[in-house]
Design a protein around this motif. Structure first.
Motif, PDB file in Angstrom:
ATOM      1  N   GLU A 116     -32.761  11.864  14.506  1.00 28.67           N
ATOM      2  CA  GLU A 116     -33.263  10.897  13.516  1.00 28.67           C
ATOM      3  C   GLU A 116     -32.403  10.922  12.252  1.00 28.67           C
ATOM      4  O   GLU A 116     -32.087   9.876  11.680  1.00 28.67           O
ATOM      5  CB  GLU A 116     -34.712  11.210  13.140  1.00 28.67           C
ATOM      6  CG  GLU A 116     -35.720  10.911  14.206  1.00 28.67           C
ATOM      7  CD  GLU A 116     -37.111  11.375  13.809  1.00 28.67           C
ATOM      8  OE1 GLU A 116     -38.014  10.530  13.817  1.00 28.67           O
ATOM      9  OE2 GLU A 116     -37.289  12.569  13.488  1.00 28.67           O
ATOM     10  N   ALA A 117     -32.020  12.117  11.819  1.00 31.91           N
ATOM     11  CA  ALA A 117     -31.188  12.239  10.622  1.00 31.91           C
ATOM     12  C   ALA A 117     -29.786  11.694  10.861  1.00 31.91           C
ATOM     13  O   ALA A 117     -29.224  11.010  10.007  1.00 31.91           O
ATOM     14  CB  ALA A 117     -31.131  13.692  10.168  1.00 31.91           C
ATOM     15  N   VAL A 118     -29.221  11.963  12.033  1.00 32.48           N
ATOM     16  CA  VAL A 118     -27.899  11.425  12.362  1.00 32.48           C
ATOM     17  C   VAL A 118     -27.946   9.900  12.354  1.00 32.48           C
ATOM     18  O   VAL A 118     -27.064   9.236  11.806  1.00 32.48           O
ATOM     19  CB  VAL A 118     -27.402  11.959  13.726  1.00 32.48           C
ATOM     20  CG1 VAL A 118     -26.168  11.201  14.198  1.00 32.48           C
ATOM     21  CG2 VAL A 118     -27.111  13.453  13.639  1.00 32.48           C
ATOM     22  N   ALA A 158     -33.598  22.817   8.653  1.00 33.69           N
ATOM     23  CA  ALA A 158     -34.415  24.008   8.434  1.00 33.69           C
ATOM     24  C   ALA A 158     -34.404  24.880   9.692  1.00 33.69           C
ATOM     25  O   ALA A 158     -34.174  24.402  10.799  1.00 33.69           O
ATOM     26  CB  ALA A 158     -35.848  23.602   8.092  1.00 33.69           C
ATOM     27  N   PRO A 159     -34.682  26.178   9.537  1.00 36.19           N
ATOM     28  CA  PRO A 159     -34.742  27.066  10.698  1.00 36.19           C
ATOM     29  C   PRO A 159     -35.763  26.577  11.725  1.00 36.19           C
ATOM     30  O   PRO A 159     -36.777  25.977  11.377  1.00 36.19           O
ATOM     31  CB  PRO A 159     -35.183  28.401  10.098  1.00 36.19           C
ATOM     32  CG  PRO A 159     -34.753  28.334   8.668  1.00 36.19           C
ATOM     33  CD  PRO A 159     -34.915  26.890   8.285  1.00 36.19           C
ATOM     34  N   GLY A 160     -35.465  26.852  12.986  1.00 36.71           N
ATOM     35  CA  GLY A 160     -36.365  26.483  14.068  1.00 36.71           C
ATOM     36  C   GLY A 160     -35.593  26.232  15.345  1.00 36.71           C
ATOM     37  O   GLY A 160     -34.366  26.299  15.371  1.00 36.71           O
ATOM     38  N   VAL A 161     -36.335  25.937  16.409  1.00 40.19           N
ATOM     39  CA  VAL A 161     -35.736  25.577  17.693  1.00 40.19           C
ATOM     40  C   VAL A 161     -35.898  24.078  17.847  1.00 40.19           C
ATOM     41  O   VAL A 161     -37.018  23.559  17.851  1.00 40.19           O
ATOM     42  CB  VAL A 161     -36.408  26.326  18.866  1.00 40.19           C
ATOM     43  CG1 VAL A 161     -35.841  25.861  20.190  1.00 40.19           C
ATOM     44  CG2 VAL A 161     -36.231  27.837  18.694  1.00 40.19           C
ATOM     45  N   TYR A 162     -34.792  23.377  17.974  1.00 36.78           N
ATOM     46  CA  TYR A 162     -34.790  21.919  18.085  1.00 36.78           C
ATOM     47  C   TYR A 162     -34.561  21.545  19.546  1.00 36.78           C
ATOM     48  O   TYR A 162     -33.455  21.613  20.061  1.00 36.78           O
ATOM     49  CB  TYR A 162     -33.746  21.316  17.144  1.00 36.78           C
ATOM     50  CG  TYR A 162     -34.168  21.516  15.714  1.00 36.78           C
ATOM     51  CD1 TYR A 162     -34.947  20.563  15.073  1.00 36.78           C
ATOM     52  CD2 TYR A 162     -33.869  22.693  15.036  1.00 36.78           C
ATOM     53  CE1 TYR A 162     -35.401  20.760  13.774  1.00 36.78           C
ATOM     54  CE2 TYR A 162     -34.313  22.902  13.736  1.00 36.78           C
ATOM     55  CZ  TYR A 162     -35.079  21.935  13.117  1.00 36.78           C
ATOM     56  OH  TYR A 162     -35.530  22.139  11.838  1.00 36.78           O
ATOM     57  N   ALA A 163     -35.669  21.190  20.209  1.00 39.59           N
ATOM     58  CA  ALA A 163     -35.634  20.849  21.631  1.00 39.59           C
ATOM     59  C   ALA A 163     -36.284  19.495  21.879  1.00 39.59           C
ATOM     60  O   ALA A 163     -36.700  19.190  22.990  1.00 39.59           O
ATOM     61  CB  ALA A 163     -36.347  21.941  22.438  1.00 39.59           C
ATOM     62  N   LYS A 164     -36.401  18.677  20.832  1.00 38.40           N
ATOM     63  CA  LYS A 164     -36.966  17.328  20.943  1.00 38.40           C
ATOM     64  C   LYS A 164     -35.880  16.321  20.606  1.00 38.40           C
ATOM     65  O   LYS A 164     -34.961  16.614  19.857  1.00 38.40           O
ATOM     66  CB  LYS A 164     -38.125  17.136  19.964  1.00 38.40           C
ATOM     67  CG  LYS A 164     -39.373  17.890  20.330  1.00 38.40           C
ATOM     68  CD  LYS A 164     -40.411  17.760  19.248  1.00 38.40           C
ATOM     69  CE  LYS A 164     -41.259  16.538  19.469  1.00 38.40           C
ATOM     70  NZ  LYS A 164     -42.363  16.441  18.483  1.00 38.40           N
ATOM     71  N   GLY A 165     -36.075  15.117  21.113  1.00 37.64           N
ATOM     72  CA  GLY A 165     -35.136  14.042  20.821  1.00 37.64           C
ATOM     73  C   GLY A 165     -33.978  14.049  21.790  1.00 37.64           C
ATOM     74  O   GLY A 165     -33.854  14.921  22.644  1.00 37.64           O
ATOM     75  N   HIS A 191     -41.889   9.730   6.127  1.00 39.25           N
ATOM     76  CA  HIS A 191     -40.724  10.577   5.852  1.00 39.25           C
ATOM     77  C   HIS A 191     -39.431   9.810   6.099  1.00 39.25           C
ATOM     78  O   HIS A 191     -39.284   9.112   7.095  1.00 39.25           O
ATOM     79  CB  HIS A 191     -40.759  11.825   6.722  1.00 39.25           C
ATOM     80  CG  HIS A 191     -41.761  12.827   6.251  1.00 39.25           C
ATOM     81  ND1 HIS A 191     -41.589  14.169   6.398  1.00 39.25           N
ATOM     82  CD2 HIS A 191     -42.951  12.676   5.619  1.00 39.25           C
ATOM     83  CE1 HIS A 191     -42.626  14.812   5.890  1.00 39.25           C
ATOM     84  NE2 HIS A 191     -43.464  13.918   5.412  1.00 39.25           N
ATOM     85  N   ASP A 192     -38.483   9.979   5.183  1.00 40.66           N
ATOM     86  CA  ASP A 192     -37.184   9.311   5.320  1.00 40.66           C
ATOM     87  C   ASP A 192     -36.014  10.286   5.246  1.00 40.66           C
ATOM     88  O   ASP A 192     -34.856   9.881   5.261  1.00 40.66           O
ATOM     89  CB  ASP A 192     -37.023   8.228   4.253  1.00 40.66           C
ATOM     90  CG  ASP A 192     -37.102   8.786   2.833  1.00 40.66           C
ATOM     91  OD1 ASP A 192     -37.157  10.026   2.647  1.00 40.66           O
ATOM     92  OD2 ASP A 192     -37.096   7.971   1.901  1.00 40.66           O
TER      93      ASP A 192
END
Length: 143
Positions: free
Chosen positions: A49-51, A63-70, A35-36
């Motif tokens: 990763e996207a930043v 996308a919808p969701g809870v972002y608690a990684k990274g 994935h890129d």
């Protein structure tokens, strides 16, 4: 002469706006091999990763969701981490709005102030020259 100038300005504007790209993030996929972030089907797992992959002026759609990684240690103060650290001009936008897209920080429960080394802010912007637009997120739990 005037019509030539108008044509030149319109052409320049179209050329410049064509440089900005879109990256996709979706933390709910089963696999991220290869994935890129170039499409929904090839979305990246974390916003950071996207930043990191984004160029100046890009848009990141989340996308919808809870972002608690990274996360990343803030390069300005080098003590507290951010779930997302932004140091360039970009737009960070949720696909479905704040009610369904959450960036979750963390408190350091071993610290009396809850802001110790294990704490994590939601978003940090590390450049005073960056033009950053953040739209449609709930940020919670950050120190």
């Amino acid at each position: 002469m005037r019509s030539e100038l108008v044509t030149f300005l319109a052409t320049s504007t179209l050329t410049f706006s064509g440089l900005a790209g879109t990256l996709w993030v979706d933390g709910s996929l089963d696999s991220y091999a290869g994935h890129d972030g170039s499409s929904r089907a090839k979305a990246l797992e974390t916003i950071q990763e996207a930043v990191d992959a984004a160029q100046e002026g890009d848009t990141i759609l989340v996308a919808p969701g809870v972002y608690a990684k990274g996360g990343r240690v803030d390069s300005v103060d080098n003590t507290i981490s951010n779930r997302v650290t932004i140091g360039k001009s970009l737009t960070l936008k949720s696909q479905k709005g704040a009610s369904s897209t959450v960036i979750k920080g963390a408190f350091d429960t071993s610290s009396a102030t809850k802001c110790g080394a294990a704490s994590m802010r939601c978003i940090g912007i590390t450049s005073d020259k960056a033009e950053v637009v953040i739209e449609g997120f709930t940020m919670t739990g950050g120190s």
